[in-house]
Design a protein around this motif. Structure first.
Motif, short mmCIF file in Angstrom:
data_model
loop_
_atom_site.label_atom_id
_atom_site.label_comp_id
_atom_site.label_asym_id
_atom_site.label_seq_id
_atom_site.Cartn_x
_atom_site.Cartn_y
_atom_site.Cartn_z
N GLY A 40 -45.19 -9.88 41.28
CA GLY A 40 -44.88 -8.74 40.43
C GLY A 40 -43.84 -7.79 41.00
O GLY A 40 -43.63 -6.71 40.46
N PHE A 41 -43.17 -8.21 42.08
CA PHE A 41 -42.15 -7.32 42.65
C PHE A 41 -40.80 -7.56 41.99
O PHE A 41 -40.47 -8.67 41.60
N ARG A 42 -40.05 -6.49 41.94
CA ARG A 42 -38.71 -6.60 41.42
C ARG A 42 -37.81 -7.10 42.55
O ARG A 42 -37.91 -6.61 43.67
N VAL A 43 -36.97 -8.08 42.26
CA VAL A 43 -36.10 -8.64 43.30
C VAL A 43 -34.64 -8.48 42.88
O VAL A 43 -34.24 -8.91 41.80
N LEU A 44 -33.87 -7.85 43.74
CA LEU A 44 -32.44 -7.75 43.51
C LEU A 44 -31.74 -8.74 44.46
O LEU A 44 -32.28 -9.06 45.52
N ALA A 45 -30.57 -9.19 44.05
CA ALA A 45 -29.85 -10.17 44.87
C ALA A 45 -28.44 -9.69 45.17
O ALA A 45 -27.78 -9.14 44.31
N ILE A 46 -28.02 -9.93 46.41
CA ILE A 46 -26.59 -9.79 46.74
C ILE A 46 -26.11 -11.22 46.93
O ILE A 46 -26.59 -11.93 47.82
N THR A 47 -25.22 -11.67 46.08
CA THR A 47 -24.77 -13.06 46.17
C THR A 47 -23.31 -13.20 45.75
O THR A 47 -22.79 -12.42 44.96
N ASN A 48 -22.71 -14.26 46.30
CA ASN A 48 -21.34 -14.58 45.93
C ASN A 48 -21.32 -15.67 44.85
O ASN A 48 -20.28 -15.98 44.30
N GLY A 49 -22.48 -16.25 44.61
CA GLY A 49 -22.57 -17.40 43.71
C GLY A 49 -22.74 -16.97 42.26
O GLY A 49 -23.85 -16.79 41.77
N ILE A 50 -21.61 -16.85 41.58
CA ILE A 50 -21.67 -16.43 40.17
C ILE A 50 -22.35 -17.52 39.35
O ILE A 50 -22.02 -18.70 39.47
N GLY A 51 -23.35 -17.13 38.59
CA GLY A 51 -24.09 -18.11 37.78
C GLY A 51 -25.04 -18.96 38.60
O GLY A 51 -25.62 -19.91 38.08
N SER A 52 -25.21 -18.64 39.89
CA SER A 52 -26.08 -19.44 40.74
C SER A 52 -27.55 -19.21 40.37
O SER A 52 -27.89 -18.29 39.63
N SER A 53 -28.42 -20.05 40.93
CA SER A 53 -29.85 -19.93 40.61
C SER A 53 -30.37 -18.54 40.97
O SER A 53 -31.11 -17.91 40.20
N ILE A 54 -30.00 -18.06 42.16
CA ILE A 54 -30.50 -16.75 42.60
C ILE A 54 -29.95 -15.66 41.69
O ILE A 54 -30.68 -14.75 41.27
N ALA A 55 -28.67 -15.76 41.33
CA ALA A 55 -28.08 -14.73 40.45
C ALA A 55 -28.81 -14.70 39.11
O ALA A 55 -29.07 -13.63 38.55
N ARG A 56 -29.15 -15.87 38.61
CA ARG A 56 -29.75 -15.91 37.28
C ARG A 56 -31.22 -15.49 37.27
O ARG A 56 -31.70 -14.90 36.34
N GLU A 57 -31.89 -15.79 38.37
CA GLU A 57 -33.33 -15.49 38.36
C GLU A 57 -33.67 -14.10 38.90
O GLU A 57 -34.78 -13.61 38.72
N ALA A 58 -32.72 -13.47 39.57
CA ALA A 58 -32.98 -12.13 40.12
C ALA A 58 -33.15 -11.13 38.97
O ALA A 58 -32.65 -11.33 37.87
N ASP A 59 -33.85 -10.05 39.26
CA ASP A 59 -34.04 -9.02 38.23
C ASP A 59 -32.83 -8.11 38.10
O ASP A 59 -32.74 -7.30 37.18
N GLY A 60 -31.93 -8.24 39.03
CA GLY A 60 -30.71 -7.46 39.00
C GLY A 60 -29.98 -7.76 40.28
O GLY A 60 -30.50 -8.48 41.14
N GLY A 61 -28.77 -7.24 40.42
CA GLY A 61 -28.12 -7.54 41.69
C GLY A 61 -26.67 -7.11 41.76
O GLY A 61 -26.17 -6.41 40.86
N ILE A 62 -26.04 -7.55 42.82
CA ILE A 62 -24.66 -7.17 43.08
C ILE A 62 -23.89 -8.44 43.42
O ILE A 62 -24.25 -9.17 44.35
N TYR A 63 -22.85 -8.71 42.65
CA TYR A 63 -21.98 -9.84 42.98
C TYR A 63 -20.99 -9.43 44.06
O TYR A 63 -20.44 -8.33 44.02
N GLN A 64 -20.75 -10.36 44.98
CA GLN A 64 -19.83 -10.05 46.07
C GLN A 64 -18.35 -10.17 45.64
O GLN A 64 -17.49 -9.51 46.22
#
Ligand code: G6P
Length: 616
Positions: free
Chosen positions: A375-399
């Protein structure tokens, strides 16, 4: 880990497949192979070793087929042999496929198939997939032709436990191709009269930028001039077509000898891209479009847990120093692989942040899913546009650092540090960081690309230093406070590309054990740019000096370091503490690069490593 590609179109497939594999070689380079459909049969060519060996073999064949698949492998099950290289064909010859991932229940499936007459000729888990699909294909003989191939793949996948990105061809439908994914990336490229399936856009970016990122448990069926996407449960999926904004030059060497060097020199650009449009108009804070959390929600966070692997983990550790110092929020850093199984007690107001260049690292993805499951909110910092982590994260920052091809991460690392500093600024300004202090950090960040250019001018100087140490067997990297993560990253980088044993330590910890290693043969590389602890760092240098080891030190250009204390000095511009670690990271990258190349290694493809590790 493993790159796969499939092509169906009007052009000769072998050239397209080989070019795609060349661009995805960073994903694995133990062995390679292609299969193309030649009039009435599959022609299968495989080779242990790098792609050059396969290219040589392919050049001796006459291959004109316009459909085919290819693979570049990072071995998991079975040694590095030609027999274990992909593509793998079912024992009845009907099905041929390439696979990226791990079939966890492959032994049970193999036994089941063996009892039904299907034989294996390799030690891989992937070959059982080909046989399993062939088994279902034989069972589906009553079906109308057009759905038989797709249906056999779909049914087979129901029995698979593990991860896969797959591209499958069938001897009865040579103008069709089926792809599927579960936790390993797969992207459909839509060109003019041609289709591609690949683990990475880089595999086909020279021919099309029109793409669909497949989701887990989806299958794509390319048939004739069309394609359709269904779920494992046979629902039709309406996929979103996207245009990737990659420039071909970003995946080519452009005159550089190695991608690693090109990417080190691309850092001013990558940093500019990370910051573009992300400062407030008054210049006192940063903002991010994709966090999906309001300032009010962020204000309630009382703990941040960072997770990552490898270099991304080192970036997480730096984020701890920056966020605790400037935003005054307690931070914990976890190896994603440990966090996933550790069942760490967490309270409601914790925020989880995962960091991953590729956005596909399975350990990081699994850690993210585990946190989300709780139940935790997960944000991602990733360079992988459209990657699995980018898509499944609740929000994030693209590099927005652009593709990183060199296996050892460089520009993605400094871009992650830059975003960590910006996040510290943003979170700090939501709390107690003053307007004035905010402006100072934002200003330091803006100066950064220019200062990085200054550090890059030290390249020749650093190469000369490396040439003096290229024969050493051990090295210590030491730093205090925000320089400690850079010391860890320095040791990791050196190990990765030069195969020299190296350890990173907090300088003061050195005397609690590692000092036993110190001899004239074990140089120490100091990151001595933390102003507050500088004098203490000098004391640590004395301790090493007294035991006869050579010292290399990265210092700021205003540092009054006693000349007798060090053998080699690398002086970088003095900067605000929020960005100083970024400047200090560049000499360690250049040092590792030169040590690796001087020792004759291919730094872009270090032994045993893969850029994107999609197994646990
Ligand atoms: C692999 C690479 C490392 C990388 C790590 C994490 O181990 O060899 O260079 O740092 O994966 O990758 P990520 O894509 O998640 O940042």
């Amino acid at each position: 880990m493993c790159g796969i590609i499939g092509y169906i179109g009007k052009h000769i497939a072998k050239d397209i497949l080989l070019e795609g594999l060349r661009r995805m070689e960073y994903r694995g380079y133990d062995s390679t192979g292609i299969a193309t459909w030649e009039e009435s049969r599959f022609s299968l060519i495989r080779s242990a070793g790098p792609l050059d060996a396969l290219e040589e073999k392919v050049s001796r064949e006459k291959l004109f087929g316009t459909a085919g698949i290819g693979h570049t492998r990072w071995a998991t099950h079975g040694g590095v042999t030609e027999r274990n290289a992909h593509p793998h064909r079912s024992s009845d010859g009907k099905i041929i496929l390439v696979h990226n991932g791990v079939v966890e229940n492959f032994a049970a499936i193999r036994e089941f198939l063996c009892a039904r007459g299907y034989t294996s000729s390799s030690e891989t888990d992937s070959e059982v997939l080909a046989n399993l699909i062939a088994y279902h294909y034989a069972k589906e003989s009553h079906r109308v032709q057009c759905s038989r191939f797709l249906e056999s793949v779909r049914r087979a996948l129901f029995h698979v436990r593990g991860t896969y990105g797959l591209v499958v061809l069938c001897a009865d439908f040579p103008t069709e191709m089926v792809g599927a994914r579960s936790s390993s990336p797969l992207i459909l490229g839509i060109g003019k009269d041609e289709y591609f399936l690949a683990s990475d856009v880089a595999g086909f970016v020279s021919r099309t930028r029109d793409v669909i990122f497949l989701n887990d448990n989806e299958l794509v069926h390319v048939h004739g001039d069309d394609f359709s996407i269904i779920s494992l449960n046979r629902e039709q999926i309406k996929a979103v077509r996207q245009a990737v904004d990659w420039d071909l030059s970003t995946v080519e060497l452009n005159g550089y000898k190695h991608f690693m060097l090109k990417e080190i020199f691309d850092q001013p650009n990558a940093l500019n891209n990370a910051m573009r449009g992300r400062f407030s108009a008054d210049g006192s804070t940063a903002h991010f479009g994709g966090l999906q959390m309001s300032p009010r929600e962020l204000r309630k966070i009382d703990r941040v847990i960072f997770c990552g692997c490898g270099t991304a983990w080192c970036a997480c550790l730096e984020a701890e120093y920056l966020i605790e110092r400037f935003a005054r929020i307690p931070v914990e850093v976890e190896y994603a692989s440990e966090f996933r199984y550790r069942n760490a007690p967490m309270d409601r107001n914790s925020l989880v942040l995962v960091v991953s260049q590729s956005g596909e690292t399975l350990d990081t993805l699994a850690a993210m899913r585990e946190a989300q499951r709780k139940g935790f909110r997960v944000l991602a910092i990733t360079n992988g546009i459209g990657s699995s982590i980018a898509r499944e994260a609740d929000g994030g920052i693209y590099q927005h650092a652009g593709p990183e091809i060199g296996v050892a991460s460089t520009k993605a690392f400094t871009s992650q540090l830059c975003l960590a500093a910006m996040l510290a600024l943003y979170l700090g300004r939501l709390r107690d960081l003053s307007f004035e202090d905010g402006v100072a950090i934002a200003e330091a960040l803006r100066q950064l690309p220019q200062q990085v250019l200054e550090v890059l001018k030290l390249n020749d100087h650093i190469r000369r230093i490396a040439s003096r140490y290229q024969h050493c067997h051990d090295m210590l990297f030491l730093g205090r406070q925000s320089m400690f993560p850079i010391a860890l990253e320095g040791a990791l980088k050196l190990k990765e590309v030069s195969y020299i044993h190296a350890e990173g330590y907090a300088s003061a910890e050195m005397k609690h054990g590692p000092i036993a290693l110190i001899t004239e043969e074990c140089p120490a590389f100091f990151l001595a740019c933390d102003g507050i602890t500088l004098e203490k760092t000098f004391s640590n240098m004395h301790e090493i000096r007294a035991r006869g080891a050579p010292i290399i030190a990265v210092v700021t250009d205003d540092c009054q370091i006693p000349a007798a204390l060090v053998d080699d000095i690398i002086a970088i511009p003095r900067a605000h503490p929020s960005v100083q670690p970024i400047l200090a990271a560049i000499p360690v990258q250049l040092f590792a690069y030169h040590m690796g190349t001087l020792r004759g290694h291919n730094v872009d493809k270090p032994r045993n490593l893969a850029k994107s590790v999609t197994v646990e």
